[in-house]
Design a protein around this motif. Structure first.
Motif, mmCIF file in Angstrom:
data_model
loop_
_atom_site.group_PDB
_atom_site.id
_atom_site.type_symbol
_atom_site.label_atom_id
_atom_site.label_comp_id
_atom_site.label_asym_id
_atom_site.label_seq_id
_atom_site.Cartn_x
_atom_site.Cartn_y
_atom_site.Cartn_z
ATOM 1 N N ASP A 13 -7.246 19.138 -0.303
ATOM 2 C CA ASP A 13 -6.280 18.302 0.757
ATOM 3 C C ASP A 13 -4.969 19.054 0.612
ATOM 4 O O ASP A 13 -4.302 19.147 -0.363
ATOM 5 N N VAL A 22 -2.261 17.915 1.555
ATOM 6 C CA VAL A 22 -0.864 17.049 1.374
ATOM 7 C C VAL A 22 -1.098 16.386 0.062
ATOM 8 O O VAL A 22 -0.045 16.313 -0.506
ATOM 9 N N PHE A 23 -2.174 16.327 -0.785
ATOM 10 C CA PHE A 23 -2.169 15.660 -1.877
ATOM 11 C C PHE A 23 -1.164 16.444 -3.027
ATOM 12 O O PHE A 23 -0.244 15.727 -3.595
ATOM 13 N N SER A 62 2.419 16.052 -2.267
ATOM 14 C CA SER A 62 2.781 14.626 -2.488
ATOM 15 C C SER A 62 2.935 14.292 -3.967
ATOM 16 O O SER A 62 3.795 13.585 -4.403
ATOM 17 N N GLY A 70 6.822 8.827 5.971
ATOM 18 C CA GLY A 70 6.087 10.051 5.217
ATOM 19 C C GLY A 70 6.394 11.378 6.058
ATOM 20 O O GLY A 70 6.273 12.315 5.547
ATOM 21 N N HIS A 114 4.808 15.234 7.201
ATOM 22 C CA HIS A 114 4.293 14.949 5.650
ATOM 23 C C HIS A 114 5.420 15.275 4.836
ATOM 24 O O HIS A 114 5.220 15.406 3.310
ATOM 25 N N ASP A 126 5.826 12.347 2.395
ATOM 26 C CA ASP A 126 4.950 11.882 1.908
ATOM 27 C C ASP A 126 4.694 11.769 0.159
ATOM 28 O O ASP A 126 4.919 12.838 -0.340
ATOM 29 N N THR A 129 2.104 6.817 -0.257
ATOM 30 C CA THR A 129 2.056 6.668 1.233
ATOM 31 C C THR A 129 0.887 7.600 1.583
ATOM 32 O O THR A 129 0.372 7.182 2.766
ATOM 33 N N HIS A 130 0.279 8.609 0.822
ATOM 34 C CA HIS A 130 -0.878 9.417 1.279
ATOM 35 C C HIS A 130 -2.099 8.293 1.252
ATOM 36 O O HIS A 130 -2.829 8.522 1.983
ATOM 37 N N ASN A 170 -2.047 5.912 4.072
ATOM 38 C CA ASN A 170 -2.336 6.888 5.054
ATOM 39 C C ASN A 170 -3.862 6.746 5.268
ATOM 40 O O ASN A 170 -4.575 6.736 6.261
ATOM 41 N N MET A 171 -4.469 7.308 4.282
ATOM 42 C CA MET A 171 -5.950 7.709 4.199
ATOM 43 C C MET A 171 -6.861 6.214 4.300
ATOM 44 O O MET A 171 -7.742 6.222 4.780
#
Length: 296
Positions: A62, A64-65, A68, A240, A244, A247, A251-252, A255-256
């Motif tokens: 991921d 984004v994780f 974030s 976010g 991103h 984010d 918020t992640h 969104n997921m």
């Protein structure tokens, strides 16, 4: 002195209903969320058990994780940084202002405002000068036009803009907590210290702070855990974005779970957030227990 002796079973009978209610509201949803993180599920249709596949994808695939997580931890650090500032303001109010109730209430005013109101207010302040943004207009007026930014759309500064808004909104909250703690320190201790030659910030170092360590810890825990769960301000001000850049974990997760319809994957993010909150609380308590022993 007469002491009312009550059997343990009687105490348990009175405590048990509240304990069951608390467990049903807090612990059961946490366990359900953790179990949901082991499923491939869109939140509506049938689910499929996939074990730790969601967590593997989260940790290793991921993009984004982990950014974030870093932004969330920075959010928490910035939020904790305001606690010493709040303590200093509380000390100055106690020492130099005879009737500080009005000032304390003024500092607390942003706390009672809705996050939506605060977010919309600061979005207007952060707007470009061409759109009436007050901050950029003031910078241009004082000859600091080079400092102007697209505060909420520039990925390099957007997150720091959110940090400042959170500090502004909750500074009064922590000031009130610290000020209340200082008022509970007996004045006789300060009088004895003045006789011994300790006054001003020396008295604060050796008297005020050691006596309000439990209150200080409460502020730290509230600020840290609240920042880890930061959601509403980010969603109101940036959603976010951009790309991103703002984010955070919550918020992640949103969104997921609700936009991408990956409820099982979102639950795995929620489980990680719960573990992070518990670990942070344990670490903060450990640090402050050592501080209390040192100053006791």
């Amino acid at each position: 002195m007469n002491v009312l002796k009550v059997s343990r079973w009687t105490i348990a009978a009175f405590v048990l209903p509240c304990l069951i209610l608390y467990a049903g509201i807090v612990f059961v949803p946490i366990l359900v969320s953790m179990y949901s993180g082991l499923l491939e599920w869109n939140g509506i249709g049938e689910s499929r058990f996939i074990g730790f596949e969601n967590f593997k994808n989260l940790f290793f695939h991921d993009p984004v994780f982990w950014p974030s997580v870093r932004r969330t931890l920075l959010f928490a650090v910035f939020s904790m940084a305001e606690i010493p500032i709040a303590l200093l303001v509380a000390i100055l109010l106690k020492r130099y202002i005879r009737r500080p109730n009005f000032l304390v209430s003024s500092y607390f005013l942003p706390v009672i405002l809705s996050v939506v109101v605060v977010g919309q207010l600061w979005k207007t302040i952060y707007n470009p000068a061409s759109m009436g943004g007050m901050l950029n207009q003031v910078l241009e007026a004082v000859g600091l036009g080079s400092w102007t930014h697209e505060w909420l759309t520039d990925p390099s500064v957007a997150m720091y803009s959110l940090y400042f808004v959170a500090l502004w909104q909750y500074l009064g909250y922590h000031t009130l907590i610290q000020y209340t703690g200082i008022l509970n320190v007996p004045e006789e201790i300060y009088e004895a210290a003045r006789i011994d030659g300790a006054d001003g910030f020396a008295a604060d170092r050796y008297i005020t702070f050691p006596n309000i360590i439990p209150i200080f810890k409460i502020s730290i825990v509230l600020a840290f855990i609240g920042s880890l769960q930061a959601f509403d301000m980010v969603m109101v001000m940036t959603g976010g974005g951009p790309a991103h850049a703002t984010d955070v974990i919550s918020t992640h997760m949103y969104n997921m779970s609700f936009l991408s319809m990956k409820y099982g994957y979102g639950s795995s993010i929620a489980a990680c957030l719960v573990v992070l909150c518990l670990a942070a609380t344990f670490l903060i308590n450990l640090i402050f227990n050592k501080l209390e022993k040192r100053f006791s």
